[in-house]
Motif scaffolding. Structure first.
Motif, PDB file in Angstrom:
ATOM      1  N   MET A 178      -7.100   1.270  -5.316  1.00 60.20           N
ATOM      2  CA  MET A 178      -5.839   0.681  -5.726  1.00 60.20           C
ATOM      3  C   MET A 178      -4.740   1.012  -4.718  1.00 60.20           C
ATOM      4  O   MET A 178      -4.866   1.955  -3.926  1.00 60.20           O
ATOM      5  N   ILE A 179      -3.648   0.251  -4.747  1.00 53.39           N
ATOM      6  CA  ILE A 179      -2.569   0.468  -3.787  1.00 53.39           C
ATOM      7  C   ILE A 179      -1.850   1.792  -4.019  1.00 53.39           C
ATOM      8  O   ILE A 179      -1.058   2.216  -3.181  1.00 53.39           O
ATOM      9  N   SER A 180      -2.127   2.458  -5.124  1.00 53.18           N
ATOM     10  CA  SER A 180      -1.552   3.778  -5.388  1.00 53.18           C
ATOM     11  C   SER A 180      -2.251   4.872  -4.592  1.00 53.18           C
ATOM     12  O   SER A 180      -1.756   5.995  -4.503  1.00 53.18           O
ATOM     13  N   GLY A 181      -3.429   4.549  -4.046  1.00 54.13           N
ATOM     14  CA  GLY A 181      -4.225   5.540  -3.328  1.00 54.13           C
ATOM     15  C   GLY A 181      -5.359   6.114  -4.136  1.00 54.13           C
ATOM     16  O   GLY A 181      -6.180   6.876  -3.611  1.00 54.13           O
ATOM     17  N   ALA A 182      -5.442   5.774  -5.432  1.00 56.88           N
ATOM     18  CA  ALA A 182      -6.506   6.284  -6.299  1.00 56.88           C
ATOM     19  C   ALA A 182      -7.565   5.216  -6.515  1.00 56.88           C
ATOM     20  O   ALA A 182      -7.395   4.047  -6.152  1.00 56.88           O
ATOM     21  N   LEU A 221      -5.404  10.878  -4.391  1.00 52.23           N
ATOM     22  CA  LEU A 221      -4.404  11.155  -5.422  1.00 52.23           C
ATOM     23  C   LEU A 221      -3.420   9.987  -5.498  1.00 52.23           C
ATOM     24  O   LEU A 221      -3.050   9.419  -4.462  1.00 52.23           O
ATOM     25  N   PRO A 222      -2.962   9.612  -6.684  1.00 55.23           N
ATOM     26  CA  PRO A 222      -2.054   8.474  -6.795  1.00 55.23           C
ATOM     27  C   PRO A 222      -0.646   8.819  -6.340  1.00 55.23           C
ATOM     28  O   PRO A 222      -0.260   9.993  -6.303  1.00 55.23           O
ATOM     29  N   ASN A 223       0.124   7.793  -6.003  1.00 56.24           N
ATOM     30  CA  ASN A 223       1.505   8.001  -5.565  1.00 56.24           C
ATOM     31  C   ASN A 223       2.488   7.951  -6.727  1.00 56.24           C
ATOM     32  O   ASN A 223       3.685   7.784  -6.525  1.00 56.24           O
ATOM     33  N   HIS A 224       1.972   8.092  -7.938  1.00 59.04           N
ATOM     34  CA  HIS A 224       2.823   8.160  -9.124  1.00 59.04           C
ATOM     35  C   HIS A 224       2.577   9.483  -9.850  1.00 59.04           C
ATOM     36  O   HIS A 224       1.624  10.214  -9.527  1.00 59.04           O
ATOM     37  N   ALA A 225       3.432   9.791 -10.809  1.00 55.98           N
ATOM     38  CA  ALA A 225       3.316  11.052 -11.539  1.00 55.98           C
ATOM     39  C   ALA A 225       2.028  11.106 -12.351  1.00 55.98           C
ATOM     40  O   ALA A 225       1.531  10.081 -12.839  1.00 55.98           O
ATOM     41  N   MET A 226       1.485  12.299 -12.486  1.00 59.35           N
ATOM     42  CA  MET A 226       0.339  12.550 -13.347  1.00 59.35           C
ATOM     43  C   MET A 226       0.757  13.557 -14.419  1.00 59.35           C
ATOM     44  O   MET A 226       1.785  14.217 -14.301  1.00 59.35           O
ATOM     45  N   SER A 227      -0.039  13.672 -15.447  1.00 59.87           N
ATOM     46  CA  SER A 227       0.259  14.636 -16.508  1.00 59.87           C
ATOM     47  C   SER A 227      -0.041  16.054 -16.039  1.00 59.87           C
ATOM     48  O   SER A 227      -0.853  16.271 -15.131  1.00 59.87           O
ATOM     49  N   ALA A 228       0.613  17.015 -16.675  1.00 66.90           N
ATOM     50  CA  ALA A 228       0.364  18.425 -16.351  1.00 66.90           C
ATOM     51  C   ALA A 228      -0.956  18.910 -16.941  1.00 66.90           C
ATOM     52  O   ALA A 228      -1.605  19.798 -16.392  1.00 66.90           O
ATOM     53  N   TYR A 229      -1.348  18.308 -18.087  1.00 67.36           N
ATOM     54  CA  TYR A 229      -2.588  18.698 -18.764  1.00 67.36           C
ATOM     55  C   TYR A 229      -3.341  17.447 -19.199  1.00 67.36           C
ATOM     56  O   TYR A 229      -2.733  16.401 -19.463  1.00 67.36           O
ATOM     57  N   TYR A 230      -4.672  17.595 -19.297  1.00 66.84           N
ATOM     58  CA  TYR A 230      -5.527  16.506 -19.758  1.00 66.84           C
ATOM     59  C   TYR A 230      -6.531  17.039 -20.770  1.00 66.84           C
ATOM     60  O   TYR A 230      -6.860  18.237 -20.779  1.00 66.84           O
ATOM     61  N   SER A 283       4.474  -1.691 -11.992  1.00 69.80           N
ATOM     62  CA  SER A 283       5.940  -1.584 -12.025  1.00 69.80           C
ATOM     63  C   SER A 283       6.542  -1.469 -10.638  1.00 69.80           C
ATOM     64  O   SER A 283       7.730  -1.742 -10.445  1.00 69.80           O
ATOM     65  N   LYS A 284       5.724  -1.085  -9.666  1.00 72.88           N
ATOM     66  CA  LYS A 284       6.214  -0.954  -8.291  1.00 72.88           C
ATOM     67  C   LYS A 284       6.201  -2.274  -7.533  1.00 72.88           C
ATOM     68  O   LYS A 284       6.836  -2.401  -6.480  1.00 72.88           O
ATOM     69  N   VAL A 285       5.450  -3.267  -8.051  1.00 68.98           N
ATOM     70  CA  VAL A 285       5.281  -4.506  -7.291  1.00 68.98           C
ATOM     71  C   VAL A 285       5.637  -5.764  -8.074  1.00 68.98           C
ATOM     72  O   VAL A 285       5.868  -6.820  -7.468  1.00 68.98           O
ATOM     73  N   TRP A 297       0.844  -1.185   0.000  1.00 70.00           N
ATOM     74  CA  TRP A 297       0.000   0.000   0.000  1.00 70.00           C
ATOM     75  C   TRP A 297       0.886   1.245   0.000  1.00 70.00           C
ATOM     76  O   TRP A 297       1.913   1.295   0.664  1.00 70.00           O
ATOM     77  N   GLY A 298       0.466   2.267  -0.752  1.00 73.94           N
ATOM     78  CA  GLY A 298       1.265   3.468  -0.889  1.00 73.94           C
ATOM     79  C   GLY A 298       1.501   4.185   0.429  1.00 73.94           C
ATOM     80  O   GLY A 298       0.686   4.103   1.362  1.00 73.94           O
ATOM     81  N   ALA A 299       2.627   4.895   0.504  1.00 70.42           N
ATOM     82  CA  ALA A 299       2.932   5.672   1.706  1.00 70.42           C
ATOM     83  C   ALA A 299       1.932   6.803   1.903  1.00 70.42           C
ATOM     84  O   ALA A 299       1.860   7.382   2.999  1.00 70.42           O
ATOM     85  N   ASN A 300       1.153   7.107   0.876  1.00 74.38           N
ATOM     86  CA  ASN A 300       0.119   8.142   0.952  1.00 74.38           C
ATOM     87  C   ASN A 300      -1.197   7.604   1.491  1.00 74.38           C
ATOM     88  O   ASN A 300      -2.203   8.306   1.495  1.00 74.38           O
ATOM     89  N   MET A 301      -1.178   6.364   1.979  1.00 66.94           N
ATOM     90  CA  MET A 301      -2.401   5.719   2.454  1.00 66.94           C
ATOM     91  C   MET A 301      -2.231   5.251   3.895  1.00 66.94           C
ATOM     92  O   MET A 301      -1.119   5.012   4.365  1.00 66.94           O
ATOM     93  N   THR A 302      -3.365   5.087   4.579  1.00 66.69           N
ATOM     94  CA  THR A 302      -3.405   4.458   5.896  1.00 66.69           C
ATOM     95  C   THR A 302      -4.326   3.260   5.799  1.00 66.69           C
ATOM     96  O   THR A 302      -5.491   3.401   5.410  1.00 66.69           O
TER      97      THR A 302
END
Length: 350
Positions: free
Chosen positions: A150-154, A83-92, A216-218, A62-67
């Motif tokens: 998900m384990i990313s927090g999203a 919010l996920p613990n991975h990068a997001m895009s600047a624009y959508y 990719s993290k697991v 589980w992500g460090a951004n989660m409890t």
């Protein structure tokens, strides 16, 4: 009330569809990406009790951004800011809202999209899951909005956007120069296979299928898939590889994208959902819940807003309602009543 539909043993992909609201909600998974509002939380299912899956969930990264806590052997509480613990895009690329009205691209099914900066808006998740789940006698079609965490927090959504199209099949992108002179790319679905709900729907970040930014993290190259999330009914969610590292095909899965087999966390076998690799149609995410879910859980999963684009119901959605009815012994009116009932439940809990 939840409407239950009996599904064929393995229908073609367009039969495995969500309950699309009669007044169509917008383009990004059709609902809230967070499982509940941050204050109320979900109750952990209907009280059905199977074998505790706590030992397996405790092995998940589980992500460090989660409890993540375990109040009892049969309950697990997940807290995240959404919010996920991975990068997001600047624009959508997102449906028009506010001052963003200039159409920059159109999806293959005709949804007009505008370039908007990443809202990067927290959408708090606070959910208590029943982790002693049992399979129900009938499956329940997945709701619009969050269907798991998900384990990313999203959040995880089902395969469909609010127009009734598989979201992963609708990806488009544009290159442009921003106000600072920097070259940028805006896409409907980002490289992590996620995006944020429209502004009117709470800006919730979510996925419509497997995300390599999570796996990719697991996982390791050629190895098995590890636990990457939990569904609303308490069963685990995995990527698309078996214990031998072989790709799991859609034909190996049941109508809910589920399978019973050994996994790294459950070497003796467990029923779990699979997000298959390389799939962009209606099987990219869960089509139904095999376990027990309650109307309260579903209402709370949608309570943080919906993806509103004021799009009228279209022929494609009416046809999907007809297909659900034909393959479940349920009338089209009953299917549409379920759509309206979910909409009303969401409004009461908004």
């Amino acid at each position: 009330m939840i409407q239950f539909f009996k599904m064929p043993a393995r229908p073609s992909a367009h039969y495995v569809v969500p309950l699309v609201l009669s007044l169509l909600i917008s383009a990004c998974g059709g609902g809230s990406g967070s499982s509940t509002s941050g204050s109320s939380g979900n109750s952990g299912g209907s009280g059905s009790t199977g074998v505790s899956l706590a030992a397996g969930y405790q092995q998940a990264k589980w992500g460090a951004n989660m409890t993540v806590t375990y109040p009892t052997s049969c309950t697990m509480t997940v807290i995240s800011n959404g919010l996920p613990n991975h990068a997001m895009s600047a624009y959508y690329l997102r449906p028009a809202s506010g001052t963003y009205t200039t159409v920059a691209a159109t999806t293959p099914d005709g949804l007009a999209l505008t370039i908007q900066p990443n809202p990067n808006t927290p959408s708090p998740i606070s959910t208590t899951y029943n982790i002693c789940p049992t399979k129900a006698t009938t499956t329940t079609v997945t709701n619009m909005g969050s269907i798991g965490t998900m384990i990313s927090g999203a959040a995880l959504f089902n395969a469909y956007d609010g127009t009734g199209s598989p979201a992963m099949s609708q990806n488009v992108s544009v290159n442009f120069t921003d106000s600072s002179g920097t070259q940028q790319t805006a896409a409907f679905i980002d490289p992590c296979n996620g995006h944020a709900a429209p502004q009117q729907g709470g800006n919730t970040y979510h996925y419509h299928g497997i995300s390599s930014c999570i796996t990719s993290k697991v996982d390791t190259a050629g190895g098995p898939s590890h636990l990457i999330g939990i569904a609303l009914d308490g069963f685990p969610v995995y990527g698309g590889r078996d214990m031998n590292g072989k790709v799991i095909t859609v034909s190996q899965l049941d109508q809910c994208n589920g399978i019973t087999s050994a996994t790294p966390e459950f070497p003796n076998g467990v029923y779990h959902y699979v997000l298959p690799e390389g799939v962009t149609n209606g099987s990219s995410s869960m089509g139904c819940y095999a376990g027990t879910v309650t109307s309260t859980q579903i209402a709370q999963a949608q309570a943080n807003g919906i993806c509103v684009s004021r799009v009228a119901i279209n022929t494609k959605v009416r046809n999907r309602s007809r297909l659900i009815a034909e393959n479940s012994g349920t009338s089209v009116n009953a299917v549409n009543s379920a759509h309206v009932g979910q909409s009303a439940a969401r409004k009461r809990n908004a």
